[in-house]
Motif scaffolding. Structure first.
Motif, PDB file in Angstrom:
ATOM      1  N   VAL A 136       0.841  -1.203   0.000  1.00 22.91           N
ATOM      2  CA  VAL A 136       0.000   0.000   0.000  1.00 22.91           C
ATOM      3  C   VAL A 136       0.874   1.251   0.000  1.00 22.91           C
ATOM      4  CG1 VAL A 136      -1.612   1.360   1.384  1.00 22.91           C
ATOM      5  CG2 VAL A 136      -1.997  -1.088   1.078  1.00 22.91           C
ATOM      6  N   GLY A 137       1.947   1.222   0.801  1.00 24.90           N
ATOM      7  CA  GLY A 137       2.861   2.361   0.816  1.00 24.90           C
ATOM      8  C   GLY A 137       3.467   2.618  -0.554  1.00 24.90           C
ATOM      9  N   LEU A 138       3.856   1.555  -1.250  1.00 26.43           N
ATOM     10  CA  LEU A 138       4.406   1.702  -2.601  1.00 26.43           C
ATOM     11  C   LEU A 138       3.346   2.230  -3.558  1.00 26.43           C
ATOM     12  CD1 LEU A 138       6.626   1.306  -4.707  1.00 26.43           C
ATOM     13  CD2 LEU A 138       5.912  -1.104  -4.903  1.00 26.43           C
ATOM     14  N   GLY A 139       2.123   1.717  -3.439  1.00 28.14           N
ATOM     15  CA  GLY A 139       1.052   2.179  -4.318  1.00 28.14           C
ATOM     16  C   GLY A 139       0.769   3.664  -4.159  1.00 28.14           C
ATOM     17  N   ILE A 140       0.764   4.141  -2.918  1.00 35.66           N
ATOM     18  CA  ILE A 140       0.542   5.568  -2.671  1.00 35.66           C
ATOM     19  C   ILE A 140       1.669   6.394  -3.282  1.00 35.66           C
ATOM     20  CG2 ILE A 140       0.438   7.330  -0.868  1.00 35.66           C
ATOM     21  CD1 ILE A 140      -0.958   5.265   0.899  1.00 35.66           C
ATOM     22  N   ALA A 141       2.907   5.915  -3.133  1.00 39.37           N
ATOM     23  CA  ALA A 141       4.052   6.641  -3.695  1.00 39.37           C
ATOM     24  C   ALA A 141       3.965   6.709  -5.221  1.00 39.37           C
ATOM     25  CB  ALA A 141       5.350   5.961  -3.265  1.00 39.37           C
ATOM     26  N   ILE A 142       3.501   5.633  -5.851  1.00 38.35           N
ATOM     27  CA  ILE A 142       3.351   5.638  -7.313  1.00 38.35           C
ATOM     28  C   ILE A 142       2.265   6.614  -7.735  1.00 38.35           C
ATOM     29  CG2 ILE A 142       2.632   4.237  -9.290  1.00 38.35           C
ATOM     30  CD1 ILE A 142       4.009   1.850  -7.972  1.00 38.35           C
ATOM     31  N   LEU A 143       1.157   6.654  -6.992  1.00 39.81           N
ATOM     32  CA  LEU A 143       0.077   7.596  -7.311  1.00 39.81           C
ATOM     33  C   LEU A 143       0.568   9.037  -7.207  1.00 39.81           C
ATOM     34  CD1 LEU A 143      -3.042   6.000  -5.559  1.00 39.81           C
ATOM     35  CD2 LEU A 143      -2.563   6.126  -8.014  1.00 39.81           C
ATOM     36  N   ARG A 144       1.445   9.308  -6.263  1.00 38.03           N
ATOM     37  CA  ARG A 144       1.986  10.659  -6.117  1.00 38.03           C
ATOM     38  C   ARG A 144       3.002  10.969  -7.213  1.00 38.03           C
ATOM     39  NH1 ARG A 144       4.077  11.439  -0.124  1.00 38.03           N
ATOM     40  NH2 ARG A 144       4.492  13.506  -1.017  1.00 38.03           N
ATOM     41  N   TRP A 145       3.682   9.944  -7.720  1.00 42.25           N
ATOM     42  CA  TRP A 145       4.696  10.145  -8.761  1.00 42.25           C
ATOM     43  C   TRP A 145       4.055  10.434 -10.124  1.00 42.25           C
ATOM     44  CZ3 TRP A 145       5.434   7.111 -13.155  1.00 42.25           C
ATOM     45  CH2 TRP A 145       6.591   7.375 -13.885  1.00 42.25           C
ATOM     46  N   ILE A 146       2.936   9.808 -10.413  1.00 41.60           N
ATOM     47  CA  ILE A 146       2.331   9.905 -11.746  1.00 41.60           C
ATOM     48  C   ILE A 146       2.082  11.348 -12.185  1.00 41.60           C
ATOM     49  CG2 ILE A 146       0.243   9.393 -13.076  1.00 41.60           C
ATOM     50  CD1 ILE A 146       0.163   6.661 -11.660  1.00 41.60           C
ATOM     51  N   PRO A 147       1.453  12.215 -11.369  1.00 38.20           N
ATOM     52  CA  PRO A 147       1.176  13.570 -11.856  1.00 38.20           C
ATOM     53  C   PRO A 147       2.312  14.567 -11.635  1.00 38.20           C
ATOM     54  CG  PRO A 147       0.156  13.277  -9.726  1.00 38.20           C
ATOM     55  CD  PRO A 147       0.842  11.978 -10.052  1.00 38.20           C
ATOM     56  N   THR A 148       3.455  14.103 -11.160  1.00 40.40           N
ATOM     57  CA  THR A 148       4.548  15.018 -10.817  1.00 40.40           C
ATOM     58  C   THR A 148       5.383  15.370 -12.043  1.00 40.40           C
ATOM     59  OG1 THR A 148       4.685  14.146  -8.559  1.00 40.40           O
ATOM     60  CG2 THR A 148       6.600  15.339  -9.392  1.00 40.40           C
ATOM     61  N   TRP A 149       5.588  16.671 -12.259  1.00 39.18           N
ATOM     62  CA  TRP A 149       6.419  17.162 -13.351  1.00 39.18           C
ATOM     63  C   TRP A 149       7.279  18.313 -12.853  1.00 39.18           C
ATOM     64  CZ3 TRP A 149       7.079  15.278 -18.189  1.00 39.18           C
ATOM     65  CH2 TRP A 149       6.145  14.344 -18.656  1.00 39.18           C
ATOM     66  N   TYR A 150       8.493  18.398 -13.384  1.00 33.50           N
ATOM     67  CA  TYR A 150       9.361  19.550 -13.168  1.00 33.50           C
ATOM     68  C   TYR A 150       9.518  20.254 -14.511  1.00 33.50           C
ATOM     69  CZ  TYR A 150      10.622  16.937  -8.951  1.00 33.50           C
ATOM     70  OH  TYR A 150      10.591  16.233  -7.768  1.00 33.50           O
ATOM     71  N   VAL A 151       9.132  21.526 -14.560  1.00 28.51           N
ATOM     72  CA  VAL A 151       9.136  22.273 -15.819  1.00 28.51           C
ATOM     73  C   VAL A 151      10.034  23.493 -15.676  1.00 28.51           C
ATOM     74  CG1 VAL A 151       7.711  23.452 -17.539  1.00 28.51           C
ATOM     75  CG2 VAL A 151       6.776  21.496 -16.270  1.00 28.51           C
ATOM     76  N   LEU A 152      10.853  23.721 -16.685  1.00 29.42           N
ATOM     77  CA  LEU A 152      11.710  24.907 -16.751  1.00 29.42           C
ATOM     78  C   LEU A 152      11.282  25.744 -17.947  1.00 29.42           C
ATOM     79  CD1 LEU A 152      14.287  26.588 -16.017  1.00 29.42           C
ATOM     80  CD2 LEU A 152      15.537  25.055 -17.582  1.00 29.42           C
ATOM     81  N   THR A 153      10.949  27.010 -17.709  1.00 23.38           N
ATOM     82  CA  THR A 153      10.655  27.930 -18.804  1.00 23.38           C
ATOM     83  C   THR A 153      11.719  29.024 -18.814  1.00 23.38           C
ATOM     84  OG1 THR A 153       9.306  29.627 -17.676  1.00 23.38           O
ATOM     85  CG2 THR A 153       8.219  27.540 -18.245  1.00 23.38           C
ATOM     86  N   ASN A 154      11.603  29.945 -19.746  1.00 19.88           N
ATOM     87  CA  ASN A 154      12.563  31.043 -19.790  1.00 19.88           C
ATOM     88  C   ASN A 154      12.309  32.076 -18.700  1.00 19.88           C
ATOM     89  OD1 ASN A 154      10.139  31.835 -21.055  1.00 19.88           O
ATOM     90  ND2 ASN A 154      11.182  33.457 -22.194  1.00 19.88           N
ATOM     91  N   ARG A 155      11.271  31.846 -17.877  1.00 22.78           N
ATOM     92  CA  ARG A 155      10.971  32.774 -16.783  1.00 22.78           C
ATOM     93  C   ARG A 155      10.862  32.106 -15.422  1.00 22.78           C
ATOM     94  NH1 ARG A 155       6.249  36.796 -19.205  1.00 22.78           N
ATOM     95  NH2 ARG A 155       7.513  37.769 -20.839  1.00 22.78           N
ATOM     96  N   ARG A 156      10.473  30.818 -15.407  1.00 20.85           N
ATOM     97  CA  ARG A 156      10.147  30.193 -14.124  1.00 20.85           C
ATOM     98  C   ARG A 156      10.632  28.754 -14.062  1.00 20.85           C
ATOM     99  NH1 ARG A 156       3.897  30.217 -13.561  1.00 20.85           N
ATOM    100  NH2 ARG A 156       3.984  30.022 -15.826  1.00 20.85           N
ATOM    101  N   ILE A 157      10.721  28.250 -12.819  1.00 18.70           N
ATOM    102  CA  ILE A 157      10.737  26.815 -12.584  1.00 18.70           C
ATOM    103  C   ILE A 157       9.360  26.475 -12.017  1.00 18.70           C
ATOM    104  CG2 ILE A 157      13.220  26.554 -12.240  1.00 18.70           C
ATOM    105  CD1 ILE A 157      12.664  26.556  -9.200  1.00 18.70           C
ATOM    106  N   ILE A 158       8.790  25.360 -12.474  1.00 20.82           N
ATOM    107  CA  ILE A 158       7.431  24.993 -12.100  1.00 20.82           C
ATOM    108  C   ILE A 158       7.429  23.549 -11.616  1.00 20.82           C
ATOM    109  CG2 ILE A 158       5.040  24.780 -12.896  1.00 20.82           C
ATOM    110  CD1 ILE A 158       5.735  26.741 -15.148  1.00 20.82           C
ATOM    111  N   HIS A 159       6.762  23.322 -10.509  1.00 18.99           N
ATOM    112  CA  HIS A 159       6.594  21.978  -9.963  1.00 18.99           C
ATOM    113  C   HIS A 159       5.103  21.650  -9.982  1.00 18.99           C
ATOM    114  CE1 HIS A 159       6.865  19.145  -6.198  1.00 18.99           C
ATOM    115  NE2 HIS A 159       6.637  18.482  -7.327  1.00 18.99           N
ATOM    116  N   ILE A 160       4.719  20.662 -10.794  1.00 14.88           N
ATOM    117  CA  ILE A 160       3.326  20.224 -10.872  1.00 14.88           C
ATOM    118  C   ILE A 160       3.189  18.954 -10.037  1.00 14.88           C
ATOM    119  CG2 ILE A 160       1.451  19.494 -12.391  1.00 14.88           C
ATOM    120  CD1 ILE A 160       2.856  20.944 -14.653  1.00 14.88           C
TER     121      ILE A 160
END
Length: 237
Positions: A136-160
């Protein structure tokens, strides 16, 4: 777990924001006005998730990653260009759930060794229930990983991030004082690393991109983007 620093800028010479960080237009859409779902749809529409544009976006009138500028919902404005978008390594869920998994294995092993099942259950069922806790602990961690993104633009760093409701945590490049790469023991074993962003204002907490592949290369791109932002948006440029 104590991290060991690999690559850090010189505090006296490597400070990034050498000019005022207040020159950026305050009208850039951030915070609650941003539509996290829109940027995630835009990311998913690109076949290669780690997309590099040009090191200096202002040098080209038609950037190579034009589809990024068409992300709907006002997340990326007309003057903002996505340089890259990456996810944490697939090892990250295992790192986050390691305590649950190892703990469940140890408890199951002790219960089996001493032959003490949970009251009303057989020993085999007891072991299965305990191991299920680690799963269950692993499953929760995977669910949290799926929508996670790190984005770099010419103005910002973004964490989704966010499982039920995607959220955006963004920071202006001009607000970043310093950056460095570090790696814990588990990241060294898997050839990963994390990038930490130190903010210009002491009251703002540092941001971290955790367990990413090729961290030194990504770090170099981030620093180039920050330097370009200083040249383009900083006072006196």
């Amino acid at each position: 777990m104590k991290d060991e620093q690999i690559n850090q800028t010189n505090p006296g010479e490597g400070s990034i924001t050498t000019r005022s960080a207040q020159a950026h237009d305050a009208g850039t859409p951030t915070g609650a006005a941003e539509n996290a779902a829109s940027i995630m749809i835009g990311i998913a529409s690109v076949h290669r998730f780690s997309v590099a544009v040009v090191d200096n976006p202002s040098a080209s009138a038609q950037p190579a990653a034009a589809p990024w500028t068409a992300i709907p919902g006002g997340v990326i404005d007309g003057g903002e260009i996505v340089i890259l978008a990456i996810k944490p390594s697939m090892w990250r869920p295992f790192f986050d759930s390691a305590a649950w998994m190892v703990g469940s294995w140890l408890i199951a092993g002790l219960l089996t060794f001493f032959g003490n099942p949970i009251t009303g259950l057989s020993l085999a069922t007891t072991v299965q229930v305990v191991l299920m806790g680690g799963a269950v602990g692993l499953g929760i961690a995977i669910l949290r990983w799926i929508p996670t993104w790190y984005v770099l633009t010419n103005r910002r760093i973004i964490h989704i991030h966010g499982v039920r409701t995607p959220r955006i945590d963004s920071c202006e490049l001009l607000e970043i004082r310093n950056t460095f790469v570090q790696a814990g023991i588990e990241e060294k074993v898997t050839n990963l690393g994390s990038i930490t962003f130190v903010m210009d204002k002491a009251q703002n907490r540092p941001r971290t991109w955790r367990s990413i592949q090729q961290p030194l290369e990504v770090h170099a791109r981030v620093r180039r983007a920050i330097e370009n932002a200083i040249d383009q948006f900083g006072i006196g440029s």
